[in-house]
Design a protein around this motif. Structure first.
Motif, mmCIF file in Angstrom:
data_model
loop_
_atom_site.group_PDB
_atom_site.id
_atom_site.type_symbol
_atom_site.label_atom_id
_atom_site.label_comp_id
_atom_site.label_asym_id
_atom_site.label_seq_id
_atom_site.Cartn_x
_atom_site.Cartn_y
_atom_site.Cartn_z
ATOM 1 N N GLN A 245 0.827 -1.211 0.000
ATOM 2 C CA GLN A 245 0.000 0.000 0.000
ATOM 3 C C GLN A 245 0.859 1.259 0.000
ATOM 4 O O GLN A 245 0.549 2.233 -0.685
ATOM 5 N N ILE A 246 1.948 1.235 0.760
ATOM 6 C CA ILE A 246 2.866 2.386 0.779
ATOM 7 C C ILE A 246 3.447 2.616 -0.611
ATOM 8 O O ILE A 246 3.510 3.749 -1.105
ATOM 9 N N ALA A 247 3.846 1.534 -1.265
ATOM 10 C CA ALA A 247 4.487 1.639 -2.577
ATOM 11 C C ALA A 247 3.538 2.184 -3.636
ATOM 12 O O ALA A 247 3.973 2.803 -4.609
ATOM 13 N N GLU A 248 2.242 1.965 -3.448
ATOM 14 C CA GLU A 248 1.263 2.443 -4.426
ATOM 15 C C GLU A 248 1.027 3.949 -4.339
ATOM 16 O O GLU A 248 0.494 4.556 -5.271
ATOM 17 N N LEU A 249 1.413 4.568 -3.228
ATOM 18 C CA LEU A 249 1.204 6.010 -3.048
ATOM 19 C C LEU A 249 2.298 6.785 -3.781
ATOM 20 O O LEU A 249 3.464 6.709 -3.435
ATOM 21 N N GLU A 250 1.909 7.545 -4.781
ATOM 22 C CA GLU A 250 2.884 8.279 -5.595
ATOM 23 C C GLU A 250 3.277 9.615 -4.966
ATOM 24 O O GLU A 250 4.397 10.081 -5.143
ATOM 25 N N ASP A 251 2.364 10.223 -4.227
ATOM 26 C CA ASP A 251 2.649 11.515 -3.602
ATOM 27 C C ASP A 251 3.473 11.292 -2.327
ATOM 28 O O ASP A 251 3.021 10.603 -1.403
ATOM 29 N N PRO A 252 4.679 11.875 -2.248
ATOM 30 C CA PRO A 252 5.534 11.707 -1.064
ATOM 31 C C PRO A 252 4.843 12.130 0.236
ATOM 32 O O PRO A 252 5.055 11.514 1.280
ATOM 33 N N ALA A 253 4.012 13.172 0.151
ATOM 34 C CA ALA A 253 3.312 13.655 1.342
ATOM 35 C C ALA A 253 2.300 12.616 1.827
ATOM 36 O O ALA A 253 2.173 12.365 3.037
ATOM 37 N N ASP A 254 1.580 12.001 0.876
ATOM 38 C CA ASP A 254 0.623 10.958 1.236
ATOM 39 C C ASP A 254 1.349 9.756 1.842
ATOM 40 O O ASP A 254 0.880 9.154 2.817
ATOM 41 N N ARG A 255 2.481 9.448 1.258
ATOM 42 C CA ARG A 255 3.255 8.306 1.751
ATOM 43 C C ARG A 255 3.732 8.561 3.179
ATOM 44 O O ARG A 255 3.670 7.683 4.034
ATOM 45 N N GLN A 256 4.188 9.797 3.430
ATOM 46 C CA GLN A 256 4.669 10.156 4.753
ATOM 47 C C GLN A 256 3.549 10.085 5.790
ATOM 48 O O GLN A 256 3.734 9.572 6.906
ATOM 49 N N LEU A 257 2.368 10.576 5.421
ATOM 50 C CA LEU A 257 1.217 10.533 6.319
ATOM 51 C C LEU A 257 0.827 9.086 6.641
ATOM 52 O O LEU A 257 0.504 8.748 7.780
ATOM 53 N N GLU A 260 3.355 7.667 9.052
ATOM 54 C CA GLU A 260 3.159 8.230 10.383
ATOM 55 C C GLU A 260 1.986 7.552 11.088
ATOM 56 O O GLU A 260 2.030 7.305 12.301
ATOM 57 N N GLU A 261 0.937 7.248 10.314
ATOM 58 C CA GLU A 261 -0.234 6.574 10.883
ATOM 59 C C GLU A 261 0.148 5.209 11.452
ATOM 60 O O GLU A 261 -0.393 4.773 12.475
ATOM 61 N N TYR A 262 1.107 4.556 10.793
ATOM 62 C CA TYR A 262 1.546 3.234 11.241
ATOM 63 C C TYR A 262 2.845 3.298 12.042
ATOM 64 O O TYR A 262 3.475 2.275 12.298
ATOM 65 N N LYS A 263 3.223 4.525 12.448
ATOM 66 C CA LYS A 263 4.411 4.731 13.288
ATOM 67 C C LYS A 263 5.676 4.135 12.662
ATOM 68 O O LYS A 263 6.464 3.445 13.306
ATOM 69 N N MET A 264 5.875 4.428 11.381
ATOM 70 C CA MET A 264 7.020 3.906 10.641
ATOM 71 C C MET A 264 8.001 5.030 10.302
ATOM 72 O O MET A 264 7.586 6.085 9.827
ATOM 73 N N GLN A 265 9.288 4.812 10.560
ATOM 74 C CA GLN A 265 10.315 5.783 10.183
ATOM 75 C C GLN A 265 10.576 5.719 8.681
ATOM 76 O O GLN A 265 10.835 6.727 8.031
ATOM 77 N N GLU A 266 10.554 4.525 8.129
ATOM 78 C CA GLU A 266 10.726 4.294 6.699
ATOM 79 C C GLU A 266 10.057 2.968 6.363
ATOM 80 O O GLU A 266 9.792 2.157 7.262
ATOM 81 N N PRO A 267 9.764 2.722 5.096
ATOM 82 C CA PRO A 267 9.198 1.422 4.740
ATOM 83 C C PRO A 267 10.164 0.298 5.105
ATOM 84 O O PRO A 267 11.379 0.438 4.948
ATOM 85 N N ALA A 268 9.632 -0.809 5.592
ATOM 86 C CA ALA A 268 10.477 -1.967 5.876
ATOM 87 C C ALA A 268 11.131 -2.482 4.597
ATOM 88 O O ALA A 268 12.187 -3.116 4.622
ATOM 89 N N LEU A 269 10.503 -2.142 3.465
ATOM 90 C CA LEU A 269 11.068 -2.523 2.167
ATOM 91 C C LEU A 269 12.477 -1.972 1.973
ATOM 92 O O LEU A 269 13.319 -2.612 1.341
#
Length: 366
Positions: A245-257, A260-269
């Motif tokens: 789901q993170i990878a499908e988000l093209e907008d960096p701002a959407d990805r960051q939000l 943050e919702e899942y308390k992630m510093q960066e994708p585990a990917l």
């Protein structure tokens, strides 16, 4: 470089979902039935490297080019694959062609996702895959062992050495052990190089957990870690669906939000891709100029002319010298000119072993 990491596992463990998340250039169909993936999907994956962007902040180039690796999504193996079950021969042949294995193992419960193997059992699932690969390798080793045994009477030293290595591999595989655990030296590996043994490939495990366990792991991922503790192999805990789901988000701002919702510093990917890069024994050097700041992939242990060849073969043929700045020095002094003024730019010749992170400029003449 042409090096590939293959994603393997039993059917419906999240392989294609993971592939969809990591791949920049190919998307695999993810469906809840066996053999969704028949032909292997191949995708190019950018390797996350904050050093590239720190260099870019200083140089202000027209473009930034990360380095990439190839990820192959291989269809799900089943018990009996080594005997041809479930298109097994084709799948095993696909594994034979990759350089490293990313083994995805299901570590979550979901009654809506098919599972022919019964209750969730990450160690049992791992053993199924290991056994099929070991049986296929044993078949390959036994064939060559028989041929080599017949040649022993020639008293050829090379034949005798090859026979001993094959005997060692045969006995090890018969015990249900993988060849990589033998830690063969360079000469011993040469004796079996033509067999392209499946269990000699380096492995990274992905524990695909439920959403609630994505940060902490769960009882299933802990069982997996304990089972592979003696393999010196890394286990990465992640939720493949969230990563997709993170990878499908093209907008960096959407990805960051979302993160943050899942308390992630960066994708585990990101960790998975970096770990796979290291699993392939790869290193990165950089070129930094106004036109572009770029990361280049090489094998660890390459000398300067070899490293230059990934830019263009003429660079290796006509190699004269390499101007080298250590990454930390470039960041500290802020520019090539400042590094030069402070004696941090080195001139290296043909025997220089390129270090991960070197910022390089090649001089050549063809």
């Amino acid at each position: 470089m042409g090096l590939q990491a293959g994603i393997v596992g039993l059917p419906n463990v999240g392989k294609s979902t993971l592939f969809n998340a990591v791949s920049n250039s190919a998307k695999a169909q993810a469906s809840n039935y066996r053999f969704c993936t028949i032909e292997p999907n191949v995708g190019l994956v950018d390797v996350p490297d904050e050093r590239l962007y720190k260099l870019s902040d200083l140089v202000k180039p027209n473009k930034i080019v990360p380095t990439q690796i190839e990820i192959v999504d291989i269809a799900g193996l089943v018990k009996g694959a080594s005997k041809g079950e479930g298109l097994g021969n084709k799948f095993l042949a696909n594994i034979r062609e990759v350089d490293a294995i990313v083994h995805v193992i299901r570590c979550f419960e979901d009654e809506n996702i098919l599972r022919d193997e019964g209750p969730i059992n990450p160690v049992g699932d791992k053993d199924i895959i290991d056994t099929e690969l070991q049986l296929k390798d044993l078949d390959s080793v036994e064939r060559k062992f028989s041929k080599t045994e017949k040649l022993l009477k020639t008293a050829d030293v090379k034949v005798k050495a090859e026979y001993e290595v094959l005997k060692k591999c045969k006995e090890h595989l018969e015990k249900g052990r993988s060849i990589r655990e033998l830690q063969l030296d360079k000469e011993q590996k040469t004796a079996i190089a033509d067999l392209f043994l499946l269990t000699d490939k380096p492995v990274l495990y992905v524990a695909n957990v439920d959403e609630a366990s994505m940060h902490t792991g769960n009882k299933f991922s802990e069982l997996l870690k304990a089972a592979v503790a003696g393999e010196n192999a890394q286990v990465i805990v992640m939720n493949n669906s969230i990563e997709s789901q993170i990878a499908e988000l093209e907008d960096p701002a959407d990805r960051q939000l979302f993160m943050e919702e899942y308390k992630m510093q960066e994708p585990a990917l990101n960790k998975l891709i970096r770990s796979t890069y290291k699993l392939l024994n790869l290193a990165t050097y950089f070129t930094a100029g106004v036109q572009e700041v770029r990361a280049w992939t090489i094998q660890n242990g390459w000398k300067a002319p070899q490293a230059a060849s990934v830019i263009h073969t003429d660079f290796e043929k006509g190699f004269i010298k390499a101007e080298v700045i250590a990454y930390d020095d470039f960041i500290r002094y802020g520019s090539e000119a400042a590094c030069r003024e402070n004696g941090k730019l080195r001139i290296e010749g043909k025997e220089y072993l390129v270090k991960d992170g070197d910022v390089m400029h090649f001089r050549f003449n063809v």
